[in-house]
Design a protein around this motif. Structure first.
Motif, PDB file in Angstrom:
ATOM      1  N   CYS A  70       0.803  -1.228   0.000  1.00  0.00           N
ATOM      2  CA  CYS A  70       0.000   0.000   0.000  1.00  0.00           C
ATOM      3  C   CYS A  70       0.838   1.282   0.000  1.00  0.00           C
ATOM      4  N   HIS A  71       2.153   1.179  -0.251  1.00  0.00           N
ATOM      5  CA  HIS A  71       2.980   2.399  -0.311  1.00  0.00           C
ATOM      6  C   HIS A  71       4.223   2.105  -1.143  1.00  0.00           C
ATOM      7  N   THR A  72       4.214   2.524  -2.403  1.00  0.00           N
ATOM      8  CA  THR A  72       5.418   2.377  -3.238  1.00  0.00           C
ATOM      9  C   THR A  72       5.645   3.620  -4.096  1.00  0.00           C
ATOM     10  N   HIS A  73       6.922   3.824  -4.388  1.00  0.00           N
ATOM     11  CA  HIS A  73       7.325   4.827  -5.388  1.00  0.00           C
ATOM     12  C   HIS A  73       7.988   4.007  -6.505  1.00  0.00           C
ATOM     13  N   LEU A  74       7.184   3.247  -7.217  1.00  0.00           N
ATOM     14  CA  LEU A  74       7.706   2.217  -8.118  1.00  0.00           C
ATOM     15  C   LEU A  74       8.288   2.781  -9.419  1.00  0.00           C
ATOM     16  N   ILE A 139       0.888   3.077  -6.173  1.00  0.00           N
ATOM     17  CA  ILE A 139       2.035   3.615  -6.907  1.00  0.00           C
ATOM     18  C   ILE A 139       1.938   5.141  -6.922  1.00  0.00           C
ATOM     19  N   LYS A 140       3.008   5.798  -6.458  1.00  0.00           N
ATOM     20  CA  LYS A 140       2.984   7.257  -6.344  1.00  0.00           C
ATOM     21  C   LYS A 140       3.740   7.923  -7.485  1.00  0.00           C
ATOM     22  N   SER A 141       3.308   9.121  -7.832  1.00  0.00           N
ATOM     23  CA  SER A 141       4.141   9.992  -8.664  1.00  0.00           C
ATOM     24  C   SER A 141       5.101  10.698  -7.693  1.00  0.00           C
ATOM     25  N   LEU A 240      -0.623  10.804   3.923  1.00  0.00           N
ATOM     26  CA  LEU A 240       0.529  11.687   4.165  1.00  0.00           C
ATOM     27  C   LEU A 240       1.757  10.939   4.651  1.00  0.00           C
ATOM     28  N   HIS A 241       2.950  11.326   4.103  1.00  0.00           N
ATOM     29  CA  HIS A 241       4.236  10.954   4.711  1.00  0.00           C
ATOM     30  C   HIS A 241       4.397  11.860   5.922  1.00  0.00           C
ATOM     31  N   ALA A 242       4.283  11.308   7.112  1.00  0.00           N
ATOM     32  CA  ALA A 242       4.253  12.142   8.305  1.00  0.00           C
ATOM     33  C   ALA A 242       5.186  11.600   9.384  1.00  0.00           C
ATOM     34  N   ASP A 263       1.758   7.696   7.004  1.00  0.00           N
ATOM     35  CA  ASP A 263       2.795   6.710   6.710  1.00  0.00           C
ATOM     36  C   ASP A 263       4.142   7.113   7.311  1.00  0.00           C
ATOM     37  N   HIS A 264       4.934   6.130   7.683  1.00  0.00           N
ATOM     38  CA  HIS A 264       6.225   6.248   8.391  1.00  0.00           C
ATOM     39  C   HIS A 264       5.961   6.382   9.891  1.00  0.00           C
ATOM     40  N   ILE A 265       5.595   7.604  10.335  1.00  0.00           N
ATOM     41  CA  ILE A 265       5.175   7.958  11.708  1.00  0.00           C
ATOM     42  C   ILE A 265       6.105   7.465  12.818  1.00  0.00           C
ATOM     43  N   THR A 315       6.404  -1.684   1.485  1.00  0.00           N
ATOM     44  CA  THR A 315       7.833  -1.621   1.135  1.00  0.00           C
ATOM     45  C   THR A 315       8.368  -0.197   1.091  1.00  0.00           C
ATOM     46  N   ASP A 316       7.509   0.808   0.757  1.00  0.00           N
ATOM     47  CA  ASP A 316       8.010   2.156   0.441  1.00  0.00           C
ATOM     48  C   ASP A 316       9.057   2.066  -0.672  1.00  0.00           C
ATOM     49  N   HIS A 317       8.930   1.079  -1.550  1.00  0.00           N
ATOM     50  CA  HIS A 317       9.991   0.919  -2.558  1.00  0.00           C
ATOM     51  C   HIS A 317      10.314   2.259  -3.206  1.00  0.00           C
TER      52      HIS A 317
HETATM   53 FE    FE Z   1       7.349   6.955   0.690  1.00  0.00          FE
END
Ligand code: FE
Ligand code: DI6
Length: 394
Positions: A70-74, A139-141, A240-242, A263-265, A315-317
């Motif tokens: 649920c969190h990637t920068h692929l 997948i994030k931009s 949010l990346h927080a 996310d992260h936190i 993964t936060d890939h």
């Molecule tokens: Fe990230």
């Protein structure tokens, strides 16, 4: 009549009908019709007179919902191995970022890449993750930071979805870093996101959700809030990346906007956890970035448990802080580094990961009516999936 019937398996349904929450059914059967689960239960309870077009013997193995990252920068070009070397010599992620490296070095490489190059690179990454039973991806931009490149990334995410037939959530992360053209003018860049980029990309139907990086080296709460207001106006969910490197109370802001996830936190405090609980915002834990940056401050798992905030694991890939393609390794690391129980970790890449995407009515558990996204594992118990690294047999 079932299209397919899977017999002689044990199922970890990831529904909360047993103490650990894994919803285990031994000697189970799974019936599938039209791509959906139409029977899940003990094999002996299979209704008589429901034949199947195709029957498979699961050989006593374990079936789970296909996993969800649920969190990637692929999508990006280039790599940051040289930066990794610099960090090993003592430079910090923040120092490298402030000197124009970090995210911006990937932005340069991504701006220089064609759509086809980005597609080919990302498809290869996605196929690697498929080998671990991942069936749904976020997948994030966020490595374009200009209209054309953000658009190219989101078009690639759309093609990945359409050409693989996998479930994909496309997240616009324009507020990831300040592009060089806007150096010293972050508020103008936020204006460009809100007035130009996001409305135009939304009009092209390229955006499913909106994210930002709330951090001293990213954007302030006030700046993120402008982006969230625009997302709300367009009817798009936010996340949010927080609290990754410091506590700016980003998670509470996200919760205020009904965010899907924060996310992260790592630096989340109790007020933040309480706000997330109240809003139903999922905590996405990213042990790959924690490990790779050699962080010492683990996310406050006890607080999340106390406030009953659902925890997902991903993964936060990305090429800078988590260049891993192994969601199963994250399962192991969330146990070893963050002290999740194997049950919590497994729910974190299934049921709670689905919720982090707003997909909870579609996938993430084995229940009648859910998508028949199944993974079959040659393990003796689901906890083995957290134990082996890198990879138990799929
Ligand atoms: Fe990230
Ligand atoms: N936090 C992260 O861990 C990634 N993005 C973010 O906001 C890292 C992105 C990168 O370093 O390229």
């Amino acid at each position: 009549m079932f299209d397919r019937l899977l017999l002689n398996v044990h199922a970890a349904t990831m529904t909360a009908h047993d103490a650990g929450g894994l919803g285990i059914i031994e000697n189970a059967a799974v019936g599938v019709t039209g791509g959906k689960i139409t029977f899940i239960g003990a094999e002996k309870d299979l209704p008589a007179g429901r034949p199947a077009r195709e029957t498979a013997d699961g050989g006593g193995k374990w079936v789970t919902p296909a996993f969800i990252d649920c969190h990637t920068h692929l999508i990006y070009a280039g790599n940051r191995a040289a930066e990794f070397e610099k960090r090993l010599q003592g430079a910090s992620y923040e120092e490298i970022s402030r000197a124009g490296g970090g995210i911006l070095s990937t932005v340069r490489a991504t701006r220089d890449a064609t759509e086809q190059e980005l597609f080919d690179l990302s498809l290869r990454r996605l196929k690697t993750m498929l080998m671990e039973g991942v069936g749904t991806f976020e997948i994030k931009s966020g490595y374009g930071l200009d209209f054309e490149t953000e658009r190219r990334m989101l078009r690639v995410a759309t093609r990945l979805r359409d050409e693989t037939n996998l479930r994909v959530q496309r997240t616009f992360l324009g507020a990831h870093a300040l592009p060089p053209e806007y150096a010293g003018r972050p508020d103008d860049y936020i204006g460009h996101i809100c007035d130009d980029m996001l409305p135009a990309l939304h009009a092209e139907k390229l955006v499913d959700a909106v994210d930002g990086f709330c951090e001293n080296i990213g954007f302030s709460r006030a700046q993120i809030e402008r982006v969230f207001k625009k997302a709300r106006e367009l009817g798009l969910p936010v996340k949010l990346h927080a609290e990754q490197l410091s506590n700016l109370n980003g998670a509470a802001l996200a919760a205020q906007y009904g965010a899907l996830s924060a996310d992260h936190i790592e630096y989340l405090d109790e007020d933040g956890a309480a706000a997330m609980a109240k809003a139903g915002t999922v905590a996405v834990l990213l042990p790959g970035a924690f490990y790779f940056l050699r962080e010492k401050h683990a996310p406050p798992v006890e607080l999340l448990r106390k406030h009953r905030v659902p925890m997902a694991v991903a993964t936060d890939h990305n090429p800078g802080t988590s260049p891993t393609l192994s969601l199963l390794l994250m399962l192991n690391m969330s146990c070893t580094h963050f002290r999740l129980t194997p049950e919590e970790a497994l729910l974190g890449i299934t049921r709670h990961a689905a919720r982090a995407l707003g997909f909870q009515s579609v996938c993430g558990t084995l229940e009648e009516g859910k998508a028949a996204d199944l993974a079959l594992w040659d393990v003796s118990h689901p906890r083995d999936l957290c134990y082996y690294f890198p990879r138990p047999p799929l």
